[in-house]
Enzyme design. Sequence first.
Site, PDB file in Angstrom:
ATOM      1  N   CYS A   1       0.813  -1.222   0.000  1.00 60.70           N
ATOM      2  CA  CYS A   1       0.000   0.000   0.000  1.00 60.70           C
ATOM      3  C   CYS A   1       0.844   1.270   0.000  1.00 60.70           C
ATOM      4  CB  CYS A   1      -0.910   0.044   1.225  1.00 60.70           C
ATOM      5  SG  CYS A   1      -1.468  -1.536   1.823  1.00 60.70           S
TER       6      CYS A   1
ATOM      7  N   SER B   1     -14.155  -4.703   8.005  1.00 61.10           N
ATOM      8  CA  SER B   1     -13.307  -4.245   6.914  1.00 61.10           C
ATOM      9  C   SER B   1     -14.163  -3.793   5.744  1.00 61.10           C
ATOM     10  CB  SER B   1     -12.399  -5.393   6.468  1.00 61.10           C
ATOM     11  OG  SER B   1     -11.812  -5.117   5.220  1.00 61.10           O
TER      12      SER B   1
END
Length: 588
Positions: free
Chosen positions: A57, A490
């Site tokens: 990321c 999530s």
Amino acid sequence: MSTNQRFDKSKLPSRHVTEGPARAPHRSYYYAMGMSDVEIHQPLVGVATCWNEAAPCNIALNRQAQAVKIGVKREEGTPREFTTITVTDGIAMGHEGMRSSLASREAIADTVELTMRGHCYDALVGLAGCDKSLPGMMMAMIRLNVPSVFMYGGSILPGKAPEGADVPAAFADRDLTVQDMFEAVGNWQGGTMTEAELEILERVACPSAGACGGQFTANTMACVSEAIGLALPNSSGAPAPYKSRDEYAVASGAAVMNLIEKNIRARDICTREAFENAARIVACTGGSTNAGLHLPAMAHEAGIEFFLEDVCEIFRDTPHFVDMKPGGAYVAKDLYEAGGVPVVMKELRKAGLIHLDCLTATGYSMGEELDRIEREADGKVIHAIDNPISKTGGVVGLKGNLAPEGAIVKIAGMAEEDIIFTGPALVFECEQDAFEAVQNRTYSEGDVFVIRNEGPRGGPGMREMLATTAALSGQGMGKKVALITDGRFSGATRGFCVGHVGPEAAMGGPIGLLKNGDMITLNAIEGTISVDLSEEELATRKAAWTGPRDTNYASGALWKYAQLVGPTYLGAVTHPGGKAETHDYMEL
């Protein structure tokens, strides 16, 4: 002394460290780093990144920061790069490390603020790549109220199983994301996938740098950054490996210099109306429920009252028309190639659902920026708003005697018959206990999993439950049970999973009073969450409640977080916010 005609240093914070004879010691430090006299007397622009080697990321942020610095220099500014932390949820998921995730949002905002204040930087370009780092960086911008441009690090490319690979058919021909890997674990546990097949998939699911590819929290908040106006139009869409990311980074560096010149600050952009625009983009793209936590926290920094209920009110009347994973079919790369957030915003404009007068990081209004967009919805990734996937948002709010302060659920991609659920409570005191029950299949079809003591204070840290929900999906039980928690789910979670139940168990909320077998009804059409108990019975149980359970975090950062954190519906924030301010950083 500054001789720059474009910027008046006497009105900028950096004058405290660069101007006048008394600042000779400070300037000597700058000369030590090879800065020229011209560079010292130009505006100093903080270029903050969440770069680290924890996960893909953030790995491309360092490269993009160098491109931002080029843009700042071209427009007569002096960039000063610095880094802050990030906790990557994909790595932290499913174990004690996830307690650090939400707390990292506050740490990011705090450390960026302290760095900016300590060195008197005049403006901020912030680069972030993973879930909490995006809102954390934007919170710092709004808190400081400096000229600011946000830059997303970009999404990961979709993975693909090798042609002819020995993997289950369900995984063979589709784009893969990390969500598929969590669900594959459930398949392995359920005996429908071998360990060898699992190993094949884990090597190809995440093939590049970048954040998780579906409309999970990172991409949701990246879309928010554009819709709220802090990021340049279409800058969030390109995957991390694309060269165009560097071009957007250069443009972001140049844009912040324009904002300094025009004295356009973060709160000029992040108004109440801009937050409403941001909530629209979450709803219509089927974004992460975590936006219901982060938008109130960002608004809090500006002293704007924009709570979970306000966010959910916008979700309720916003059509869901962008077909993104996890509920849909496409990933961030596909949305970018279909025209990205600007085309989505154009569709919202057609229905009169956005405020067009809001300023953006370009210095122009949202309406002026959308006037430049020629592309139209492709009908595949981005449906026309008059032909939506569903008439209400992909994320909805719930309220009732089980969640007086509200709760939130993501229903994107779910059929209407799947968003009303009644079943007996199966109570777990933490996520690990629930995950073990899934592994051992010690639950029944029709159960409502209740996972409590996972709120911001009680956890501490308000963990996400992806490991549990993904394992259920992998076992084919995603539609046959429901889950509620005072923690979070999530953005990659699928199924009827209700998070942010408030008050949390540690605060004596009703979720902490439930017993196995209590009948719970969840209705995402009416927006209700209730337990079949009388007010008298709930009051009796509350009187017998002995207080929050002890945790293992009696010192350190998570202890400190638990002492300071407020209710979920207010954003789980840790300080009084913009309403309590007595000064403006830029005016000191």
